[in-house]
Write a protein that holds these residues in place. Structure first.
Motif, PDB file in Angstrom:
ATOM      1  N   GLU A 178      47.286 -29.816  77.516  1.00 30.45           N
ATOM      2  CA  GLU A 178      47.688 -28.428  77.726  1.00 30.45           C
ATOM      3  C   GLU A 178      49.182 -28.297  78.008  1.00 30.45           C
ATOM      4  O   GLU A 178      49.728 -27.197  77.933  1.00 30.45           O
ATOM      5  N   TRP A 209      51.574 -30.025  76.290  1.00 29.47           N
ATOM      6  CA  TRP A 209      52.365 -30.511  75.163  1.00 29.47           C
ATOM      7  C   TRP A 209      53.309 -29.450  74.610  1.00 29.47           C
ATOM      8  O   TRP A 209      54.416 -29.761  74.180  1.00 29.47           O
ATOM      9  N   ALA A 210      52.879 -28.194  74.613  1.00 30.17           N
ATOM     10  CA  ALA A 210      53.650 -27.144  73.946  1.00 30.17           C
ATOM     11  C   ALA A 210      54.362 -26.221  74.931  1.00 30.17           C
ATOM     12  O   ALA A 210      54.793 -25.148  74.540  1.00 30.17           O
ATOM     13  N   VAL A 211      54.520 -26.652  76.190  1.00 32.70           N
ATOM     14  CA  VAL A 211      55.175 -25.803  77.179  1.00 32.70           C
ATOM     15  C   VAL A 211      56.491 -26.442  77.589  1.00 32.70           C
ATOM     16  O   VAL A 211      56.661 -27.664  77.500  1.00 32.70           O
ATOM     17  N   PRO A 237      52.665 -34.223  69.680  1.00 36.36           N
ATOM     18  CA  PRO A 237      53.891 -33.405  69.733  1.00 36.36           C
ATOM     19  C   PRO A 237      54.940 -33.925  70.702  1.00 36.36           C
ATOM     20  O   PRO A 237      56.133 -33.716  70.489  1.00 36.36           O
ATOM     21  N   TYR A 238      54.522 -34.588  71.771  1.00 37.32           N
ATOM     22  CA  TYR A 238      55.493 -35.050  72.764  1.00 37.32           C
ATOM     23  C   TYR A 238      56.174 -36.365  72.377  1.00 37.32           C
ATOM     24  O   TYR A 238      57.040 -36.852  73.109  1.00 37.32           O
ATOM     25  N   ARG A 255      55.681 -27.388  82.886  1.00 33.35           N
ATOM     26  CA  ARG A 255      54.998 -28.653  83.122  1.00 33.35           C
ATOM     27  C   ARG A 255      55.033 -29.017  84.600  1.00 33.35           C
ATOM     28  O   ARG A 255      54.046 -29.513  85.155  1.00 33.35           O
TER      29      ARG A 255
END
Length: 334
Positions: A244, A246-248, A127-128, A253
């Motif tokens: 953990e 990736w979606a924040v 995702p990143y 982060r």
């Protein structure tokens, strides 16, 4: 609701792409006439137009397969062929090494664009991955290759304008184009609301610097771009090792990095709002002029509490409460 896009709207992004192509080719014409500042400016204008056409196409819902192919062809000519020819004309004289370096740069630019198009269809990326480019992007690479020419036009002849230094620099930038080094993508940068006003002030200062000192401002921007690459590599590696995050959002982060750093150094996170009742009873908070004293068990006396105990109890609701407030704690509810 179905969005209807008129033919004129769909034409606008492609028209901007064609203008970028014309600007890049015009740089070669300026170089042939000896007007190198205008050649640099033409490639800079092509870079600005290239950053606009895709965004405008997405905003207007006017993306198309033809536009994507046209954009790649425009980038290959404006940032691959044009800078290579400008640099070759700058150090003209039929030098074979110079022509080989120009060919290497143009070929690497085309390969970089071909890889970029294939990565767009790769659905197995993490995702990143959208936050990074693989290698230096085409507009930045075209301008970075012309850095020796920019320095020569601003500061005159020097070691940076040496023929072989310029060709070694060109080959080094060509290697960055086809490398796997991650570089940050500005497309995914989101500015917080509090930073909008300072950013607008910075944009105004940048515009003033470009107007008054265009070559110096461009050279500084290119050097800063090269300086960001180590941070980009570090950020890419950190994200790869921490799924953990990736979606924040970036703010969370940073909190994850700080928390992991505290654990790695053996530090405890700061106390927040409350302290456990057992810890509050075991440790007496210091008053003014006193040192931290651990409260042990009270002495047992058959005649009742001592005067010291009575004094402590009488002061429990005064100085101790103020001490809690002074260090940001709340008294435990009774």
């Amino acid at each position: 609701m179905v969005r209807v896009t008129t033919p004129g709207i769909r034409l606008l992004p492609n028209a901007i792409t064609v203008l970028a192509l014309c600007a890049g080719l015009s740089a070669v014409q300026f170089a042939l006439s000896g007007n190198y500042p205008m050649a640099i400016a033409a490639i800079g204008i092509a870079a600005v137009l290239d950053s606009l056409d895709g965004r405008i196409a997405r905003l207007l819902d006017a993306t198309s397969k033809m536009g994507a192919e046209l954009d790649s062809l425009s980038d290959g000519i404006s940032f691959g062929v044009a800078p290579a020819l400008v640099l070759y004309v700058w150090h003209s004289g039929g030098d074979r090494v110079g022509w080989v370096a120009s060919l290497i740069f143009a070929v690497c630019m085309i390969l970089r664009l071909a890889r970029f198009n294939t990565l767009l269809d790769d659905t197995e990326q993490p995702p990143y991955a959208s936050e990074f480019f693989v290698g230096v992007p085409a507009p930045a690479g075209g301008l970075l290759a012309m850095l020796p020419l920019i320095l020569a036009e601003q500061f005159g002849e020097g070691w940076w304008s040496s023929q072989y230094v310029a060709w070694i620099w060109t080959i080094a930038i060509a290697a960055l184009l086809i490398s796997r080094i991650p570089t940050l993508s500005l497309k995914t940068v989101r500015a917080p609301a509090k930073a909008i006003a300072p950013l607008l002030v910075g944009v105004g200062l940048l515009a003033a610097a470009i107007i008054q000192f265009p070559l110096v401002a461009l050279a500084i921007a290119l050097v800063l771009y090269l300086a960001h690459i180590p941070y980009s590599v570090y950020r890419h590696r950190w994200l790869a090792e921490h799924p953990e995050a990736w979606a924040v959002p970036p703010r969370e982060r940073r909190a994850i990095r700080r928390a992991r750093g505290q654990r790695r150094l053996g530090l405890r996170p700061p106390l927040r709002r409350r302290v456990a009742g057992a810890a509050m009873r075991a440790v007496r908070l210091p008053r003014n002029g006193e040192q931290h004293v651990a409260r042990g068990p009270r002495p047992v006396s058959g005649s009742g509490p001592s005067s010291l105990d009575t004094k402590d109890r009488g002061n429990d609701r005064g100085p101790r409460r103020r001490s809690w407030r002074r260090i940001g704690l709340r008294q435990r509810g009774k």
